[in-house]
Each structure stands twice: as structure tokens, then as C-alpha cells.
Design a protein around this motif. Sequence first.
Motif, PDB file in Angstrom:
ATOM      1  N   ALA A   1       0.422   6.720   2.959  1.00 38.35           N
ATOM      2  CA  ALA A   1       1.138   5.619   2.313  1.00 38.35           C
ATOM      3  C   ALA A   1       1.108   5.761   0.793  1.00 38.35           C
ATOM      4  O   ALA A   1       0.096   6.132   0.207  1.00 38.35           O
ATOM      5  CB  ALA A   1       0.501   4.294   2.716  1.00 38.35           C
ATOM      6  N   TRP A   2       2.241   5.489   0.176  1.00 39.96           N
ATOM      7  CA  TRP A   2       2.312   5.513  -1.295  1.00 39.96           C
ATOM      8  C   TRP A   2       3.382   4.511  -1.725  1.00 39.96           C
ATOM      9  O   TRP A   2       4.175   4.044  -0.914  1.00 39.96           O
ATOM     10  CB  TRP A   2       2.611   6.936  -1.806  1.00 39.96           C
ATOM     11  CG  TRP A   2       4.065   7.326  -1.626  1.00 39.96           C
ATOM     12  CD1 TRP A   2       4.636   7.810  -0.493  1.00 39.96           C
ATOM     13  CD2 TRP A   2       5.105   7.207  -2.599  1.00 39.96           C
ATOM     14  NE1 TRP A   2       5.978   8.002  -0.677  1.00 39.96           N
ATOM     15  CE2 TRP A   2       6.295   7.646  -1.972  1.00 39.96           C
ATOM     16  CE3 TRP A   2       5.157   6.775  -3.928  1.00 39.96           C
ATOM     17  CZ2 TRP A   2       7.527   7.662  -2.643  1.00 39.96           C
ATOM     18  CZ3 TRP A   2       6.371   6.792  -4.588  1.00 39.96           C
ATOM     19  CH2 TRP A   2       7.546   7.245  -3.944  1.00 39.96           C
ATOM     20  N   GLY A   3       3.391   4.203  -3.020  1.00 40.29           N
ATOM     21  CA  GLY A   3       4.429   3.334  -3.589  1.00 40.29           C
ATOM     22  C   GLY A   3       4.510   1.983  -2.896  1.00 40.29           C
ATOM     23  O   GLY A   3       3.498   1.339  -2.626  1.00 40.29           O
ATOM     24  N   LEU A   4       5.727   1.580  -2.575  1.00 41.08           N
ATOM     25  CA  LEU A   4       5.951   0.281  -1.948  1.00 41.08           C
ATOM     26  C   LEU A   4       5.173   0.161  -0.629  1.00 41.08           C
ATOM     27  O   LEU A   4       4.671  -0.913  -0.282  1.00 41.08           O
ATOM     28  CB  LEU A   4       7.462   0.099  -1.713  1.00 41.08           C
ATOM     29  CG  LEU A   4       7.925  -1.134  -0.978  1.00 41.08           C
ATOM     30  CD1 LEU A   4       7.437  -2.407  -1.653  1.00 41.08           C
ATOM     31  CD2 LEU A   4       9.454  -1.162  -0.893  1.00 41.08           C
ATOM     32  N   ALA A   5       5.045   1.294   0.080  1.00 44.95           N
ATOM     33  CA  ALA A   5       4.324   1.265   1.360  1.00 44.95           C
ATOM     34  C   ALA A   5       2.889   0.793   1.151  1.00 44.95           C
ATOM     35  O   ALA A   5       2.354   0.027   1.955  1.00 44.95           O
ATOM     36  CB  ALA A   5       4.354   2.646   1.999  1.00 44.95           C
ATOM     37  N   THR A   6       2.264   1.205   0.058  1.00 45.46           N
ATOM     38  CA  THR A   6       0.878   0.787  -0.226  1.00 45.46           C
ATOM     39  C   THR A   6       0.821  -0.737  -0.400  1.00 45.46           C
ATOM     40  O   THR A   6      -0.121  -1.377   0.042  1.00 45.46           O
ATOM     41  CB  THR A   6       0.385   1.456  -1.533  1.00 45.46           C
ATOM     42  OG1 THR A   6       0.744   2.820  -1.485  1.00 45.46           O
ATOM     43  CG2 THR A   6      -1.100   1.303  -1.713  1.00 45.46           C
ATOM     44  N   LEU A   7       1.858  -1.263  -1.035  1.00 51.92           N
ATOM     45  CA  LEU A   7       1.860  -2.710  -1.288  1.00 51.92           C
ATOM     46  C   LEU A   7       2.000  -3.533  -0.014  1.00 51.92           C
ATOM     47  O   LEU A   7       1.721  -4.726  -0.007  1.00 51.92           O
ATOM     48  CB  LEU A   7       3.015  -3.103  -2.216  1.00 51.92           C
ATOM     49  CG  LEU A   7       3.087  -2.474  -3.589  1.00 51.92           C
ATOM     50  CD1 LEU A   7       4.127  -3.190  -4.432  1.00 51.92           C
ATOM     51  CD2 LEU A   7       1.753  -2.538  -4.297  1.00 51.92           C
ATOM     52  N   LEU A   8       2.506  -2.891   1.058  1.00 52.67           N
ATOM     53  CA  LEU A   8       2.719  -3.634   2.306  1.00 52.67           C
ATOM     54  C   LEU A   8       1.555  -3.474   3.277  1.00 52.67           C
ATOM     55  O   LEU A   8       1.560  -4.064   4.354  1.00 52.67           O
ATOM     56  CB  LEU A   8       4.006  -3.166   2.996  1.00 52.67           C
ATOM     57  CG  LEU A   8       5.300  -3.293   2.187  1.00 52.67           C
ATOM     58  CD1 LEU A   8       6.476  -2.760   2.987  1.00 52.67           C
ATOM     59  CD2 LEU A   8       5.564  -4.746   1.794  1.00 52.67           C
ATOM     60  N   LEU A   9       0.575  -2.637   2.898  1.00 52.01           N
ATOM     61  CA  LEU A   9      -0.522  -2.362   3.830  1.00 52.01           C
ATOM     62  C   LEU A   9      -1.295  -3.638   4.169  1.00 52.01           C
ATOM     63  O   LEU A   9      -1.795  -4.308   3.278  1.00 52.01           O
ATOM     64  CB  LEU A   9      -1.489  -1.352   3.210  1.00 52.01           C
ATOM     65  CG  LEU A   9      -1.090   0.112   3.331  1.00 52.01           C
ATOM     66  CD1 LEU A   9      -2.046   0.975   2.533  1.00 52.01           C
ATOM     67  CD2 LEU A   9      -1.073   0.547   4.788  1.00 52.01           C
ATOM     68  N   PRO A  10      -1.383  -3.953   5.470  1.00 50.44           N
ATOM     69  CA  PRO A  10      -2.098  -5.176   5.842  1.00 50.44           C
ATOM     70  C   PRO A  10      -3.558  -5.156   5.398  1.00 50.44           C
ATOM     71  O   PRO A  10      -4.153  -6.193   5.172  1.00 50.44           O
ATOM     72  CB  PRO A  10      -2.004  -5.201   7.369  1.00 50.44           C
ATOM     73  CG  PRO A  10      -0.893  -4.260   7.696  1.00 50.44           C
ATOM     74  CD  PRO A  10      -0.827  -3.250   6.612  1.00 50.44           C
ATOM     75  N   SER A  11      -4.134  -3.941   5.199  1.00 48.68           N
ATOM     76  CA  SER A  11      -5.548  -3.870   4.817  1.00 48.68           C
ATOM     77  C   SER A  11      -5.797  -4.589   3.493  1.00 48.68           C
ATOM     78  O   SER A  11      -6.889  -5.051   3.226  1.00 48.68           O
ATOM     79  CB  SER A  11      -6.005  -2.426   4.715  1.00 48.68           C
ATOM     80  OG  SER A  11      -5.141  -1.733   3.854  1.00 48.68           O
ATOM     81  N   GLN A  12      -4.748  -4.691   2.668  1.00 46.16           N
ATOM     82  CA  GLN A  12      -4.925  -5.402   1.400  1.00 46.16           C
ATOM     83  C   GLN A  12      -5.273  -6.858   1.645  1.00 46.16           C
ATOM     84  O   GLN A  12      -6.065  -7.439   0.927  1.00 46.16           O
ATOM     85  CB  GLN A  12      -3.623  -5.369   0.593  1.00 46.16           C
ATOM     86  CG  GLN A  12      -3.470  -4.097  -0.173  1.00 46.16           C
ATOM     87  CD  GLN A  12      -2.443  -4.299  -1.264  1.00 46.16           C
ATOM     88  OE1 GLN A  12      -2.542  -5.223  -2.048  1.00 46.16           O
ATOM     89  NE2 GLN A  12      -1.465  -3.429  -1.294  1.00 46.16           N
ATOM     90  N   VAL A  13      -4.633  -7.447   2.666  1.00 48.37           N
ATOM     91  CA  VAL A  13      -4.875  -8.861   2.962  1.00 48.37           C
ATOM     92  C   VAL A  13      -6.334  -9.049   3.315  1.00 48.37           C
ATOM     93  O   VAL A  13      -7.013  -9.919   2.775  1.00 48.37           O
ATOM     94  CB  VAL A  13      -3.998  -9.324   4.155  1.00 48.37           C
ATOM     95  CG1 VAL A  13      -4.248 -10.777   4.438  1.00 48.37           C
ATOM     96  CG2 VAL A  13      -2.562  -9.059   3.857  1.00 48.37           C
ATOM     97  N   ALA A  14      -6.828  -8.181   4.216  1.00 44.96           N
ATOM     98  CA  ALA A  14      -8.224  -8.280   4.620  1.00 44.96           C
ATOM     99  C   ALA A  14      -9.108  -8.179   3.389  1.00 44.96           C
ATOM    100  O   ALA A  14     -10.066  -8.939   3.224  1.00 44.96           O
ATOM    101  CB  ALA A  14      -8.537  -7.177   5.601  1.00 44.96           C
TER     102      ALA A  14
END
Length: 576
Positions: free
Chosen positions: A527-540
Motif C-alpha cells: 500500500a502507498w499513497g491514497l491506499a495508505t490513507l484508507l488502511l483500516p489499521s489506522q483507525v485501530a
Amino acid sequence: MASPFTIHRLHMRGRSRLLKCLNTVETVFRRSVGTEPIVAQTEGVQDNDYGENDAPKSLYDLMAHRQEQAERSVLISCPSRTSEKKFLKFLSKHGDIKKHFFYESYGVYAVVEFGSRDNVVSLLDSAAIPIVSHDSTVPFKSRLLALRNHSSVDSASQPSSLPCQPQTTVPINELIQRLSREESIDEQISSLTEAYQLTEENSRLRFLVCSLLKDIAAAYFPECTIRPFGSSVNGFGKLGCDLDMFLDLDSISGWNLKRPKSGLSLEYQMKRTNSERHVTQSILSVIGECVDHFGPGCVGVQKILNARCPLVRFAHQPSGFQCDLTANNRVAMKSTELLYLYGELDPRVRSLVFTIRCWARAHSITSSIPGAWISNFSLTVMVLFFLQRRTPPIIPTLNQLRDLAGPEDESVIEGNDCTFVTDFSKIELQRNTDTLDQLLSDFFEFYATFPFSRMSINIRKGKEQNKPEVAPLHIQNPFETSLNVSKNVNTSQLDRFVALCQESAWLLQQSETRTPRGVGVGDTPAAWGLATLLLPSQVAGIKGRKKRKREPASERIKSLLESLKNKNEGKKSSDS
Ligand code: GTP
Ligand code: MG
């Protein structure tokens, strides 16, 4: 008043890659709202849709076209072993088929558009009332039909799959992988838009459901219209979004008749009630009952009549749509028209709105359940405001659009000035060459530092204003200017939004995030760019961190990135 905007349409010259990207976005959106010429799937039949040159521009033209198309269409549930060829041959006894497609929703359905209403009447005349052994049926005939195949030998020999058009979005993980294969953030934004937006078929299906509902409401109000509004038609709808409908009784003839100054005339005797709201509630109550008891495929009907905007909510099973039927909701129709206009002005508007809506959903900033969170409508207004605050602005303010309006655009609804120009050719935009990539990063920075505690967002003026009331988030309703569209949002939801904006802005500044990272585990791209921003792991990550004392955003993101990197490397080494 002369507009300060100058023509912008060619502002992308010399940036061929970006232009290509934007063109893709524009084409994709024309498809979603249905202004692109449609390839008839039925062999040998000319489609009568709009061509590129005579594409309808105003939302009203477009809706009138779609509504007329829907009136000539039927919805048929098909056994899965149906032969497409035999199906079409069987139906074409009733007239020319202009377009058809299949989709799946609790079984396979076909949408079939005939050349004329007479063809549909002929088809309905040939349909039988079902014979059921245990249940009883309500003898309400509609354009929702079921195909029966009485020759079992024949059906068994057919292949089991009809070519079905998807009516739902790809799962988020698949989207993240798809985006990670792109080569630039601009391309990722276009790809996201293409994957999530309403398709031509989905848009047709939405109008068909409105038309089927209209047939029910017409039992009481034969001249009524049911129009979709909100994200089904404003250009920002995602596959699977709800279907907001508005029962429009304004077309009932006789209202606009000129009364003679002398002599005799007749008028209808009508029941009087004490308020407009009471009329709306009564109408929705009766139609809600009708939908509940007689509406084929309509389930889970709830009458929510005491809401600020009374509505009937239900699920339409054959289409899979969650439906909200309102009446007397002309301001919402105006908001829809305004959003549509902004989306038509510059392809970057839709792309950015789409991306931000998707990002917000991925992190549960928005939800389909009502609550204290930011709504998609509020979020869209926030994106529009941000685009008005660019230097030079990408879109005009609502006051500028009002100043360009002619007498034909005048609209006052319940005392609110809803006037703005509807002829797009009168709007000239300023030359702004910001890329989508740039806009995305700057959007996050803009709201990461916005003075929410003091200021209100105001797209009418295109400038933040002092907050008129105490509310964590204040977004002035564009038409009912004394109202706050985000009144429901509480402090903790706003804080989550701001924290995510800070972290996303930080992520987009990191060279690791900004560069395509090739293939990770197996064939899966990292994952890179916009895909990184959508990673659900960020929410956790954010939820977990909330319990701890807050560290500076950059420290938190650094550790998040480190953990993602380690995870990927761990997977790589276990693969090798
Ligand atoms: P999704 O359904 O979430 O995809 O987006 P949507 O834009 O359709 O939002 P929603 O279904 O919540 O509302 C439908 C439409 O009603 C919006 O597009 C607006 O036109 C209007 N609307 C919704 N909320 C408000 C509000 O608070 N104030 C005003 N004036 N209009 C609203
Ligand atoms: Mg909606």
C-alpha cells in the motif's frame, strides 16, 4: 454583476498526464449521471439516449430524461437458468427493447427498457396473477414481474449464469490493492472514483424504483411525480448509497391556472388542515401504509413522521436499495441541484469529494446510521468550502452564483432565497492548476488547522464567519441560512475528524507514502499513497492511542508507519 471568474477549462494545458487523468474522471462521471451515450446491449436496436453533443446539462433536463426512460421500463425477476436470447425474443413480442441488463439482488433481475409505454401495457396485459397454494396475494399489479419457465427440460440445459452488472462497490481491501497498483496519487484518485461511483445501470435502476413507487402513490395522486434527490443524482453517489425520494405534487394541474377577473369559474373543494407540515404527514402516512400493504418488494416500512423532515423509510428488496421517501422537501432538491452544479463545473470537485467521502467512511467518520457523526452532506459542503478558499478559487461562492442568476432562476422556498444560476455557460471559472494530489494534501492541512471553535463554514460567502451559536462544528445551511447542517456533530466526533486530518496530512508528506512501493506479499502490491490513507489499521491505531496520553501527531504516525513497514517486511521474509 460581472463575475470575477475567467475561463478555466483549458487550464490543464501542458500537463498532459494530469489532463489524461482528469479526462478519465470526467468521462467516468458523465457515465455515472447518465449523460454519456449509452451502448444499447440489445442487438440491432438503436438507443435513443443523448449523444455527447446534445447531452443535457441541467439536472432537471437529465432527470426528466431518466424519468421518461424509467416509465418505459419493467423489472423482472428471472430464474438463474434463463437463456438471455429466449428471454429477449419472448419480450420483444411486445415491442422494441431499447436496453436491458441483469443484476443480482436476492436472485437475478432484469431491467428492460421498451421503446414505448404501449409496449409495457401490452406486456402487462399478457402477465398472469400468480397461483399460490398456501398464501394469499394482494391483487396489485405493477411493473415488477417474475419470469416463469414452464419447460423444465429446456431450462435444465441452459447455462446457469446471466451476465450480471455489479450493483455494489468492491470491498475496501480490494480497492486498496487496486489503488496500490497505480503510479501516481492523481491516478489513484481517478481509480477510486471509477470503482465507487454509481454506474449507468445503477442510476437507471434508481429512477425505475422511483417510477414503480410513483405507480403506488398515483392511486391517490394520479399526477404526482417521485423524484430521486441527494447522492443518487447529485453526482457524488457511491454504489450502494441510499435512495432519497421526494413526492412532488406541484405538477398537479390547476394550481397555476389563471383565474378570470370576472364571470364564473370552478375550483376543487379540498380538505383543509392547520399546517403544511400536517398535510405532508397525512400524505406520507397514507402512502406509507400503501407501500407497506401493497408495494411488491417493499419491506420493513417505517413511518418517521415526527422528524424535522417527515419520511417513510423502507427497503426495496428487488433493487437492494434502502429508501427514504419524503414530501414537500423542495429545499433538499435545491441543495441537490447546487451540488450537482458544483460537480459539473470542474472534474476535480467530484474526484475530491469522492475521495474524502471514501476516506471518511473507511475511518468511520461518517456512517449510514444517524448519530453524532459528520454526514456526507456536511462533508461535501466542507470540500466545496475548501475549494472556494483556494488561490485562485476553483469554484465560485453561492452568492456569486446567485448574482449570475436570471429571472428564470428565481426561487424562493418557504421564505428562503434559493436562487442561483442554472445555465452553466454563464459561469466562468478562474485559472487554477492545482493537481488532485496537491488538493488532497492541502484539504487535510486546511481542516487540521481550521479554527472550528470560533468559525463557521459558509459556502454562500466562501469565507469563514464568526460562529453564530455554540456548536462544536458549525456549517451554515446554504439555503436555510439560520440553520447549522452539522448541528448533530459532537466534540469527540469533530476531534476524531481533526486528528485524522492531521495524520493524513502528515502521511502524505512522507516520501515513503508518496512513492509506489512495488509488489509486497505474493502478488499483493504494498500500500502507498491514497491506499495508505484508507488502511483500516489506522483507525485501530487512533482508537488505541486515544486511551493513552496524546503524543504529537508526527510521532504517532512515525510509529504507525514503522509498524506497517515491519509487518510488510515480516510477511516478505516469511514468504521467501
Ligand atoms: P449519502 O446518502 O450519505 O450517500 O449522501 P446524501 O447526500 O444523499 O445525504 P442524505 O441521504 O443524508 O441526504 C439527502 C439530501 O438531503 C442531501 O444530499 C441534501 O441535499 C439534503 N440534506 C441532508 N442533510 C441535510 C441538512 O442537514 N440540511 C439540508 N439543507 N439539507 C440536507
Ligand atoms: Mg442519501
